[in-house]
Design a protein around this motif. Structure first.
Motif, PDB file in Angstrom:
ATOM      1  N   UNK A 282       0.854  -1.196   0.000  1.00  0.00           N
ATOM      2  CA  UNK A 282       0.000   0.000   0.000  1.00  0.00           C
ATOM      3  C   UNK A 282       0.887   1.242   0.000  1.00  0.00           C
ATOM      4  N   UNK A 283       0.678   2.115  -1.013  1.00  0.00           N
ATOM      5  CA  UNK A 283       1.484   3.329  -1.163  1.00  0.00           C
ATOM      6  C   UNK A 283       0.576   4.537  -0.964  1.00  0.00           C
ATOM      7  N   UNK A 284       0.899   5.382  -0.014  1.00  0.00           N
ATOM      8  CA  UNK A 284       0.099   6.566   0.263  1.00  0.00           C
ATOM      9  C   UNK A 284       0.632   7.773  -0.505  1.00  0.00           C
ATOM     10  N   UNK A 285      -0.296   8.667  -0.888  1.00  0.00           N
ATOM     11  CA  UNK A 285       0.048   9.901  -1.616  1.00  0.00           C
ATOM     12  C   UNK A 285       0.900   9.609  -2.850  1.00  0.00           C
ATOM     13  N   UNK A 286       0.477   8.622  -3.604  1.00  0.00           N
ATOM     14  CA  UNK A 286       1.237   8.203  -4.785  1.00  0.00           C
ATOM     15  C   UNK A 286       1.035   9.162  -5.958  1.00  0.00           C
ATOM     16  N   UNK A 287      -0.186   9.710  -6.090  1.00  0.00           N
ATOM     17  CA  UNK A 287      -0.497  10.573  -7.225  1.00  0.00           C
ATOM     18  C   UNK A 287      -1.564  11.591  -6.799  1.00  0.00           C
ATOM     19  N   UNK A 288      -1.922  12.463  -7.723  1.00  0.00           N
ATOM     20  CA  UNK A 288      -2.909  13.507  -7.419  1.00  0.00           C
ATOM     21  C   UNK A 288      -4.301  12.889  -7.244  1.00  0.00           C
ATOM     22  N   UNK A 289      -4.976  13.176  -6.152  1.00  0.00           N
ATOM     23  CA  UNK A 289      -6.300  12.574  -5.916  1.00  0.00           C
ATOM     24  C   UNK A 289      -7.406  13.295  -6.703  1.00  0.00           C
ATOM     25  N   UNK A 290      -8.480  12.565  -6.979  1.00  0.00           N
ATOM     26  CA  UNK A 290      -9.683  13.153  -7.577  1.00  0.00           C
ATOM     27  C   UNK A 290     -10.692  13.462  -6.481  1.00  0.00           C
TER      28      UNK A 290
END
Length: 598
Positions: A282-290
């Motif tokens: 599990x990777x947190x804050x991997x990309x820009x959220x929608x």
């Protein structure tokens, strides 16, 4: 002692088949590469050229064609179209011998190798493996075949284990593995990153917004279909599982979970959901959220609550939400005495006196003693009370109305269908150019006839699909134009402060947070008919439900119902099978029309 005469074998008979003399044998070759990398494709072309020359140069052979599968795994023959075509031609008596580079090129599954070799052997068709120098019609051919094909299968299993190990190492480093894009995001293979697709992201935001408001997967799916929205793969049908899959997807809040599924074995390639059998990352804050973390968690809270209650229908300690949001008031009515929800029931079903009643779930499930003050209230009374409350709102409070009009303007300004139509038309034009270029290549003899036919057929097939899609989009665009015209009329009605004449589900769901049924009046007296409409802007309006209660169908003379219906022991316990549209009668603009643009 008996005398035995030995009749010597005549080797010339081996060249005959079914009594017919064969002077030259018909030979074909099978080629395959498992990936579409540049090196592999170069090998693929080289194999075809090599075997074509080899067969044509042998005077005892007749060239029977090349069968080749490009970028296809050898573990499953069902996915290899040319392999299956070759086997069919062999069984039809069109081929006498098949040449292939090695056992691993023919198949990497021991069972499949033996199955097809034996099938061909029964027809006196030989398979010759060049690297191993095995002819399957010789006496020792099958013994070697069993051993070597087992080695080939073991090689596949070893490669699979190494690949799995490599993928896990990448996941552990936080690299994106096995992702090809999802609704709302575009995948960039060059740097293995994902970015927001704003057009699709609006659909995702709409799904989460409606789900948090209380709508279920089937209701949201129907609304998306009416709007003309399509899934990531261009499907115009939105099934509830697709909608709920988006709600469950952690990517929309900017996180990433790797290892959701795993391959059972490299032969069957069967994939299963990872329920703890393999490691996950599990990777947190991997990309820009929608979607914001708050909305995502709120949606999952609703999802988990509904999943928990599903399957526990008979448990009196849980709230039944299996049919959440099926009706306009589902999950939006709150008991003013015990804070429980109200459920929809139908009294005297099947008779002329039938009517729809909403009752406190605590009272109906646990017994009247647990919520003695609550009483059932007719659905029509709530609907008519809302119409009156909305009139009061338009006259005295503009905040909710302004918010609703803003939402309407955003909807009217959207043109997703036209954008999709423009995209499809560009794709059709691009395919037409490719077909034209392909024809030029064939005329210049750059490609052979077989490749031309295959590529041209593939392009034509894709073009036909896009033409059908364009036709559907054009129809949807015309429908959307009509919907917008009706909405403009409805918008003008709202701006002129004209009130609703009949209940409208879309208006109700858009502006109402909840309705509190029952409570206490200013003097502290119990009032089971009290209706408090709580709007999303915080505005509250309290009305007397008795004023809106419909006349009893069995009333006699001047007998009128000024009392709410008390619960009795012989009440019908079954839920109504009527659809949600039963609660929404026609007004200046129909509920169906409004749902199509939400």
């Amino acid at each position: 002692m008996k005398e035995v005469e030995v009749i010597k074998a005549n080797s010339s008979t081996s060249k005959s088949k079914r009594g017919k003399q064969i002077e030259r044998i018909r030979v074909s070759a099978y080629c395959r590469v498992s990936t579409d990398s540049e090196d592999q494709l170069s090998s693929y072309i080289s194999q075809k050229t090599y075997y074509t020359d080899l067969i044509q140069k042998n005077s005892d052979w007749i060239f029977a064609g090349i069968y080749a599968d490009e970028a296809i795994t050898g573990t499953q023959v069902t996915k290899r179209e040319d392999f299956q075509r070759m086997i069919n031609d062999c069984m039809n008596g069109e081929i006498d011998m098949v040449i292939t580079k090695s056992i691993s090129r023919f198949a990497r599954n021991t069972l499949d190798t033996l199955k097809y070799v034996r099938m061909l052997k029964e027809k006196d068709i030989a398979v010759y493996f060049e690297d191993e120098k095995i002819n399957t019609l010789t006496m020792d051919g099958e013994l070697l075949l069993v051993v070597l094909s087992s080695v080939a299968q073991q090689e596949v299993e070893n490669i699979s284990a190494n690949v799995k190990k490599g993928l896990k190492m990448k996941m552990k480093r936080g690299e994106l593995v096995g992702f090809q894009g999802c609704l709302g995001y575009d995948y960039h293979p060059e740097d293995k990153s994902i970015t927001i697709n704003e057009e699709e992201a609006e659909i995702v935001r709409y799904i989460f917004k409606r789900y948090v408001e209380g709508a279920g997967g089937s209701v949201i799916g129907q609304e998306l279909e009416n709007l003309g929205y399509k899934t990531k793969y261009g499907n115009s049908t939105w099934v509830p599982t697709t909608v709920l899959g988006i709600i469950k997807n952690e990517k929309y809040k900017g996180d990433l979970l790797l290892g959701k599924t795993f391959t059972v074995d490299p032969i069957s390639k069967r994939r299963l959901e990872n329920m703890g059998e393999e490691d996950q990352f599990y990777i947190r804050n991997h990309h820009e959220p929608i979607i914001s973390e708050e909305i995502f968690e709120k949606a999952h809270e609703i999802l988990n609550r509904r999943n928990k209650n599903r399957g526990k229908i008979g448990d009196g300690n849980t709230k039944r939400e299996k049919f959440s949001r099926k009706y306009a008031f589902s999950c939006l009515l709150e008991c003013g005495f015990c804070k429980g929800t109200l459920t929809r029931r139908k009294w005297h079903s099947g008779s002329q006196y039938d009517k729809v009643i909403w009752q406190c779930v605590t009272s109906t499930k646990k017994g009247k003693k647990h919520c003695p003050e609550s009483k059932g209230i007719p659905e029509q009374a709530i609907e008519d009370a809302f119409v009156e409350s909305y009139r009061i709102l338009c006259d005295s409070n503009k905040d909710v109305l302004d918010e609703f009009l803003r939402t309407m303007n955003e909807t009217l300004s959207s043109s997703s269908v036209n954008k999709q139509l423009s995209k499809v038309e560009k794709e059709i034009e691009a395919l037409e150019k490719k077909k034209s270029k392909l024809v030029d290549m064939r005329l210049e003899d750059v490609i052979d006839s077989e490749t031309y036919e295959y590529k041209f057929s593939s392009l034509t097939s894709k073009q036909d699909e896009l033409l059908n899609e364009r036709e559907k989009l054009q129809t949807t665009a015309m429908n959307e134009k009509d919907i917008k015209r009706r909405l403009q009329e409805f918008k003008r009605t709202l701006e002129q402060n004209e009130v609703l004449h009949e209940f409208d589900r879309y208006v109700f769901e858009s502006i109402v947070e909840k309705v509190i049924v029952g409570g206490y009046d200013e003097d502290g007296n119990i009032d089971p008919a009290q209706l408090v409409f709580v709007y999303k802007t915080g505005f509250k309006n309290s009305l007397d439900g008795n004023r809106f209660k419909p006349m009893r169908k069995n009333a006699r003379g001047n007998r009128k119902t000024n009392e709410l219906c008390s619960q009795t022991n012989n009440e019908v316990q079954s839920l109504s099978s009527h659809s949600s549209s039963d609660t929404c009668r026609d007004s200046n603009i129909t509920t169906t029309t409004l749902n199509r643009i939400t």
